[in-house]
Design a protein around this motif. Structure first.
Motif, short mmCIF file in Angstrom:
data_model
loop_
_atom_site.label_atom_id
_atom_site.label_comp_id
_atom_site.label_asym_id
_atom_site.label_seq_id
_atom_site.Cartn_x
_atom_site.Cartn_y
_atom_site.Cartn_z
N ASP A 88 0.83 -1.21 0.00
CA ASP A 88 0.00 0.00 0.00
C ASP A 88 0.87 1.26 0.00
O ASP A 88 0.43 2.32 -0.46
N TYR A 89 2.07 1.12 0.55
CA TYR A 89 3.02 2.22 0.61
C TYR A 89 4.36 1.75 0.05
O TYR A 89 4.67 0.56 0.08
N ILE A 90 5.15 2.72 -0.43
CA ILE A 90 6.42 2.40 -1.09
C ILE A 90 7.55 3.24 -0.51
O ILE A 90 7.40 4.45 -0.31
N GLY A 91 8.67 2.59 -0.24
CA GLY A 91 9.88 3.28 0.17
C GLY A 91 11.04 2.86 -0.71
O GLY A 91 10.99 1.80 -1.35
N PHE A 92 12.07 3.67 -0.75
CA PHE A 92 13.29 3.37 -1.51
C PHE A 92 14.49 3.45 -0.57
O PHE A 92 14.62 4.42 0.19
N VAL A 93 15.35 2.46 -0.64
CA VAL A 93 16.59 2.48 0.14
C VAL A 93 17.74 2.13 -0.78
O VAL A 93 17.69 1.09 -1.47
N ASP A 94 18.75 2.97 -0.84
CA ASP A 94 19.93 2.66 -1.65
C ASP A 94 20.73 1.56 -0.97
O ASP A 94 20.85 1.52 0.26
N ILE A 123 17.83 12.82 7.65
CA ILE A 123 18.94 12.00 7.17
C ILE A 123 20.17 12.32 8.00
O ILE A 123 20.39 13.48 8.38
N GLN A 124 20.98 11.32 8.27
CA GLN A 124 22.31 11.62 8.79
C GLN A 124 23.35 10.87 7.99
O GLN A 124 23.16 9.71 7.61
N LYS A 125 24.42 11.58 7.69
CA LYS A 125 25.53 10.96 6.98
C LYS A 125 26.40 10.23 8.01
O LYS A 125 26.65 10.75 9.10
N VAL A 126 26.85 9.04 7.63
CA VAL A 126 27.69 8.24 8.52
C VAL A 126 28.92 7.76 7.76
O VAL A 126 28.89 7.60 6.54
N ASP A 127 30.01 7.53 8.49
CA ASP A 127 31.19 6.95 7.85
C ASP A 127 31.12 5.43 7.96
O ASP A 127 30.14 4.87 8.46
N TYR A 160 14.91 17.04 -2.37
CA TYR A 160 14.09 16.02 -3.02
C TYR A 160 14.81 14.68 -3.17
O TYR A 160 14.99 14.17 -4.27
N PHE A 161 15.21 14.10 -2.03
CA PHE A 161 15.71 12.73 -2.03
C PHE A 161 14.51 11.77 -2.08
O PHE A 161 13.48 12.04 -1.47
N ALA A 162 14.67 10.65 -2.75
CA ALA A 162 13.62 9.63 -2.74
C ALA A 162 13.71 8.77 -1.49
O ALA A 162 12.69 8.27 -0.99
N CYS A 163 14.92 8.58 -0.96
CA CYS A 163 15.17 7.51 0.01
C CYS A 163 14.76 7.83 1.44
O CYS A 163 14.72 6.94 2.27
N ASN A 164 14.46 9.06 1.76
CA ASN A 164 14.05 9.38 3.14
C ASN A 164 12.55 9.65 3.21
O ASN A 164 12.08 10.35 4.09
N LYS A 165 11.80 9.05 2.28
CA LYS A 165 10.37 9.30 2.21
C LYS A 165 9.59 8.00 2.09
O LYS A 165 10.10 7.00 1.58
N LEU A 166 8.34 8.05 2.57
CA LEU A 166 7.40 6.95 2.37
C LEU A 166 6.26 7.51 1.53
O LEU A 166 5.71 8.57 1.83
N PHE A 183 20.09 12.87 -11.75
CA PHE A 183 19.29 13.72 -10.87
C PHE A 183 17.80 13.40 -11.03
O PHE A 183 16.95 14.28 -11.10
N GLU A 184 17.53 12.09 -11.08
CA GLU A 184 16.16 11.62 -11.29
C GLU A 184 15.23 11.98 -10.14
O GLU A 184 14.03 12.16 -10.34
N ASP A 185 15.78 12.14 -8.93
CA ASP A 185 14.94 12.52 -7.79
C ASP A 185 14.39 13.94 -7.96
O ASP A 185 13.21 14.20 -7.68
N ILE A 186 15.24 14.86 -8.42
CA ILE A 186 14.79 16.24 -8.65
C ILE A 186 13.71 16.27 -9.72
O ILE A 186 12.79 17.08 -9.68
N GLN A 187 13.81 15.36 -10.68
CA GLN A 187 12.85 15.32 -11.78
C GLN A 187 11.49 14.78 -11.34
O GLN A 187 10.44 15.30 -11.75
N LEU A 188 11.46 13.76 -10.49
CA LEU A 188 10.20 13.09 -10.17
C LEU A 188 9.57 13.49 -8.83
O LEU A 188 8.36 13.73 -8.77
N ILE A 189 10.34 13.55 -7.76
CA ILE A 189 9.75 13.70 -6.43
C ILE A 189 8.93 15.00 -6.31
O ILE A 189 7.85 14.98 -5.70
N PRO A 190 9.37 16.14 -6.87
CA PRO A 190 8.49 17.33 -6.83
C PRO A 190 7.16 17.10 -7.53
O PRO A 190 6.13 17.63 -7.10
N GLN A 191 7.16 16.30 -8.60
CA GLN A 191 5.91 16.00 -9.29
C GLN A 191 4.96 15.23 -8.37
O GLN A 191 3.75 15.46 -8.38
N LEU A 192 5.52 14.33 -7.56
CA LEU A 192 4.69 13.57 -6.63
C LEU A 192 4.13 14.48 -5.54
O LEU A 192 2.97 14.33 -5.13
#
Length: 333
Positions: A88-94, A123-127, A160-166, A183-192
């Motif tokens: 019912d819901y979709i998430g993306f994880v790299d 989001i947090q960046k980690v080493d 507009y990252f895809a991966c920190n959204k549900l 830069f596919e996230d900039i292209q699609l996520i604002p449309q959503l």
């Protein structure tokens, strides 16, 4: 009659990440919310990624659905996964990143609490040792539930990252990532987002973005022009959306994604001829949209002047560009 709990589909595109894939998949299998399916798409990996995927699919057949295809890039792999989800819901994880244990439980709870089609986490960046190197707060100083009609500034301020959204699955009914585009996230996520009445956020830093030390330094090329093409695609959808009257926010989106994001990429273009060609394309982009230099210099993001918030070197780079001093810029970089 009992209510059937919502199902979450998590799409994981995989390409040559044998050193990181196990941690990613473990973080998804260990989610506190268990009504999930993990769609793992091997996008033509040449390392041992597929062996790892097969092992996990055999061990956790009720959770992991594995697929392999010829290499087609990130957008193509995500789209391949979208065609196969049942949730019912979709998430993306790299596949070189990982998430906290309760990421999807909290985000699903918020989606259903507010009947929202999009939920955002920090989001947090980690080493590679798991140490936090940077915290990226996505929407500061705003409430959990954000009604877009009254708070549409987020359209131009959001990362507009895809991966920190549900996402509610219906958002993808007629939408896909643009194949072959960077830069596919900039292209699609604002449309959503333009299809949403409200969005919801949590201040939890659920998404762990790995800064890899073994990745080959990316070459910055004319592929960066895809940023401007992405903005153009969003502009077209914007004019047909329920927010088409929000002209100021569209201009701010053009400034943040089309100007500042593009300049952030341009700053690392080493080839001089390529640099000048791309700079000229940006100048045309600005001129065609009637964007004034003063608009760019005064752009505020989350209530603060964006230019003033930048590091000194980047600030100088941008000011020189706006002053037309491209040759001085070349000396700077």
């Amino acid at each position: 009659m009992t209510n059937v709990p919502s199902k979450v589909s998590i799409i994981v595109p995989v390409y040559n990440v044998e050193n990181y894939l196990t941690k990613c998949l473990d973080s998804l299998l260990n989610q506190s919310y268990q009504n999930i399916e993990i769609i793992v798409v091997n996008d033509g990996s040449k390392d041992k990624s597929w062996d790892i995927i097969e092992d996990y699919a055999l061990k956790y057949p009720e959770k992991i659905k594995s697929f392999t295809k010829e290499n087609g890039g990130l957008s193509d792999a995500r789209n391949y996964g979208l065609e196969r989800v049942t949730g019912d819901y979709i998430g993306f994880v790299d596949s070189d990143d990982y998430v906290t244990k309760n990421m999807f439980e909290e985000m699903l709870f918020l989606a259903e609490k507010h009947q929202a089609k999009m939920v955002i986490c920090n989001i947090q960046k980690v080493d590679q040792n798991g140490n936090i190197t940077q915290k990226l707060t996505q929407i500061p100083n705003m409430p959990e539930k954000i009604e877009l009609e009254n708070n549409f500034s987020v359209f131009s301020d959001l990362s507009y990252f895809a991966c920190n959204k549900l996402f509610k699955r219906e958002l993808f009914q007629h939408k896909r990532f643009k194949k072959g585009a960077h830069f596919e996230d900039i292209q699609l996520i604002p449309q959503l987002l333009l299809d949403c009445d409200i969005i919801v956020q949590t201040q939890s830093f659920h998404y762990q973005y790995l800064e890899r030390t073994d990745s080959i330094t990316k070459t910055h090329t004319e592929k960066g022009l895809d940023i401007l093409k992405a903005v153009h695609d969003v502009e077209y959808i914007f004019k047909e959306s329920m927010y088409s009257h929000k002209i100021k926010e569209l201009k701010n989106f053009q400034i943040f994604e089309g100007v500042y994001s593009f300049l952030a990429y341009l700053a690392f273009v080493k080839d001089e001829d390529t640099f000048y060609r791309m700079a000229d394309k940006l100048s045309v982009f600005i001129r065609e949209r009637g964007i004034k230099i003063q608009d760019i210099l005064n752009y505020n993001r989350f209530g603060k002047n964006y230019l003033l918030s930048l590091p000194v070197k980047k600030k100088i780079f941008y000011l020189l560009f706006f002053a037309g001093q491209k040759k001085l810029i070349r000396k700077l970089i």
